[in-house]
Design an enzyme around this catalytic site. Structure first.
Site, PDB file in Angstrom:
ATOM      1  N   ILE A 174      -4.867  -0.449  -5.027  1.00 18.97           N
ATOM      2  CA  ILE A 174      -4.164  -1.323  -4.477  1.00 18.97           C
ATOM      3  C   ILE A 174      -4.334  -2.821  -4.759  1.00 18.97           C
ATOM      4  O   ILE A 174      -5.708  -3.306  -4.753  1.00 18.97           O
ATOM      5  CB  ILE A 174      -4.226  -1.431  -2.952  1.00 18.97           C
ATOM      6  CG1 ILE A 174      -3.936   0.164  -2.493  1.00 18.97           C
ATOM      7  CG2 ILE A 174      -3.360  -2.463  -2.182  1.00 18.97           C
ATOM      8  CD1 ILE A 174      -2.619   0.450  -2.908  1.00 18.97           C
TER       9      ILE A 174
ATOM     10  N   GLN B 189       3.692  -7.784 -46.439  1.00 21.94           N
ATOM     11  CA  GLN B 189       5.166  -7.253 -46.179  1.00 21.94           C
ATOM     12  C   GLN B 189       4.570  -6.220 -44.727  1.00 21.94           C
ATOM     13  O   GLN B 189       5.432  -6.365 -43.669  1.00 21.94           O
ATOM     14  CB  GLN B 189       5.671  -6.293 -46.773  1.00 21.94           C
ATOM     15  CG  GLN B 189       6.403  -7.173 -48.137  1.00 21.94           C
ATOM     16  CD  GLN B 189       7.428  -6.430 -48.925  1.00 21.94           C
ATOM     17  OE1 GLN B 189       7.342  -5.160 -48.920  1.00 21.94           O
ATOM     18  NE2 GLN B 189       8.405  -7.007 -49.676  1.00 21.94           N
TER      19      GLN B 189
ATOM     20  N   GLU C 220       3.679   1.690 -11.077  1.00 26.04           N
ATOM     21  CA  GLU C 220       5.191   1.505 -10.744  1.00 26.04           C
ATOM     22  C   GLU C 220       6.035   2.235 -11.445  1.00 26.04           C
ATOM     23  O   GLU C 220       7.180   1.845 -11.918  1.00 26.04           O
ATOM     24  CB  GLU C 220       5.715  -0.193 -10.909  1.00 26.04           C
ATOM     25  CG  GLU C 220       4.795  -0.657  -9.995  1.00 26.04           C
ATOM     26  CD  GLU C 220       5.220  -2.166  -9.441  1.00 26.04           C
ATOM     27  OE1 GLU C 220       6.427  -2.237  -9.297  1.00 26.04           O
ATOM     28  OE2 GLU C 220       4.276  -3.171  -8.824  1.00 26.04           O
TER      29      GLU C 220
ATOM     30  N   GLY D  95       0.754  -1.135   0.110  1.00 22.36           N
ATOM     31  CA  GLY D  95      -0.067  -0.011   0.050  1.00 22.36           C
ATOM     32  C   GLY D  95       0.762   1.251   0.006  1.00 22.36           C
ATOM     33  O   GLY D  95       1.313   1.618   1.109  1.00 22.36           O
TER      34      GLY D  95
END
Length: 397
Positions: A157, A279, A363, A124
């Site tokens: 969280i 391609q 993060e 947390g």
């Protein structure tokens, strides 16, 4: 340099891949649609030793190296990001933080049952007003005799309604800013603790994500992790481990995009030939493969530095930034290759695209990692050895 996986690592990859094929892929479309998954999978992950794969055996883990954790995360995210996220949070952010910073008593009480899969751990840090700017958090922990009184809120969280233990960061002295943040181990059973899931997420829908609330939660002083004021340092070290697992998972998502795109290329024809012969489609496939190979090298380099007990903030940041960007682009291209079908739930690539966005944000956003890498090159950032490092591998028993 050795770029070969050991026989043990190869067997681990085979085991996790089989688990994903048997236990996740047949059900993930339904779980993604309903917003949950079979909680019995926690027991299966524990039985396979995956909940503590890189935790020493003396603490209940499997005792494998840190790159074994990368293998687990890579293969789990090939199934779905929610399962890699669960291991990222439980093992990378919580258990590895306890391994690095916990006292002997804390390791025995909290780390051992988590490594065995008997308890689930979470992390947390983020708050409604504090994401990239960690110092802006408002949760407080006030000393009261042998306890701390915790008040505040956390958001976004993972495992909020599932975890038994949380590592929570709060100000013990706001006047000291970064140096006034401390870390605490908080059990769900504490009076005044509550959680609430966030509904309507764009992606990672089968994963549990939400808010934590602390209303005069009394935490014994022995549950403080590290010293008072070490919380910011602990949080940043924890993110090194979390970012490592996120980057490894991104490799798995690219792998999934490649597998589905190649399969579709062989089954779909336009203008008298399979679409894989065009391609511009080949260009997208080639870019996926390039992103996969480069990301893997960055991830496993960071893991090897962890094995040697070296600081790896710079290397892990680069791996997280690049692998997540490559995965997001691979998912976008996978939808494009599938055409209109890619825009539906008939094929899994739409889920890949939805899932690929969150890791670019959490993060450390791509913008944060861009700034970090520039500061390293410009000589404005330097990582010093911490007073507590992750133990080297092989672990001492």
């Amino acid at each position: 340099m050795d770029f070969e996986f050991t026989p043990e690592q190869q067997m681990l990859r085979k085991t996790v891949r089989q688990f994903v094929d048997d236990e996740i892929l047949p059900h993930i479309a339904e779980w993604d649609a309903t917003g949950g998954f079979d909680q019995g999978l926690w027991k299966r992950l524990a039985e396979l030793g995956l909940m503590g794969v890189c935790i020493p055996e003396k603490y209940g883990g499997s005792g494998m190296d840190y790159n074994a954790l990368a293998i687990v995360c890579e293969e789990l995210e090939r199934g779905d990001t929610a399962f890699r996220t669960a291991v990222s949070v439980h093992t990378g952010l919580n258990s590895m933080t306890l391994l690095q910073w916990g006292s002997d008593q804390q390791k025995e009480q909290f780390l051992v049952p988590q490594a065995k899969g008997e308890k689930i751990g979470a992390f947390g840090l983020t708050e409604p007003g504090a994401g990239s700017d960690v110092a802006a958090l408002s949760t407080t922990a006030v000393r009261d005799g042998d306890d701390y009184i915790l008040n505040g809120q956390k958001t976004w969280i993972s495992l909020c309604d599932v975890a038994d233990h949380f590592i929570v960061f709060a100000y013990t002295d706001k006047a000291k800013k970064h140096n006034g943040i401390s870390a605490f181990i908080v059990e769900r059973t504490r009076e005044g603790f509550s959680s609430k899931a966030i509904k309507g997420k764009y992606g990672i829908r089968s994963g549990n994500t939400g808010e934590l609330f602390f209303d005069d939660v009394r935490i014994p002083a022995e549950n403080r992790l590290g010293e008072e004021g070490e919380g910011f340092k602990i949080a940043m070290a924890s993110l090194d481990n979390g970012r490592f697992t996120v980057a490894a998972g991104a490799c798995g998502l690219i792998m999934a995009c490649l597998e589905e795109s190649v399969k579709y290329c062989h089954s779909r024809s336009t203008f008298g030939k399979s679409i894989g012969e065009h391609q511009l489609v080949q260009q997208m496939i080639a870019n996926m493969e390039a992103g996969f190979q480069m990301s893997r090298l960055l991830v496993y380099r960071a893991g090897e530095m962890k094995n040697k007990g070296l600081r790896n903030t710079r290397e892990t940041s680069m791996a997280k930034w690049q692998a997540c960007d490559f995965a997001n682009k691979a998912a976008d291209d996978a939808v494009q290759i599938h055409g209109a079908y890619g825009y539906s739930d008939e094929y899994p690539v739409a889920r890949f695209l939805r899932n690929s966005k969150a890791p670019v944000i959490y993060e450390g956003t791509r913008e944060i990692h861009t700034i970090m890498q520039a500061e390293y090159v410009l000589g404005k950032r330097e990582d010093k050895k911490l007073n507590r490092m992750l133990p080297k591998w092989p672990f001492e028993e």
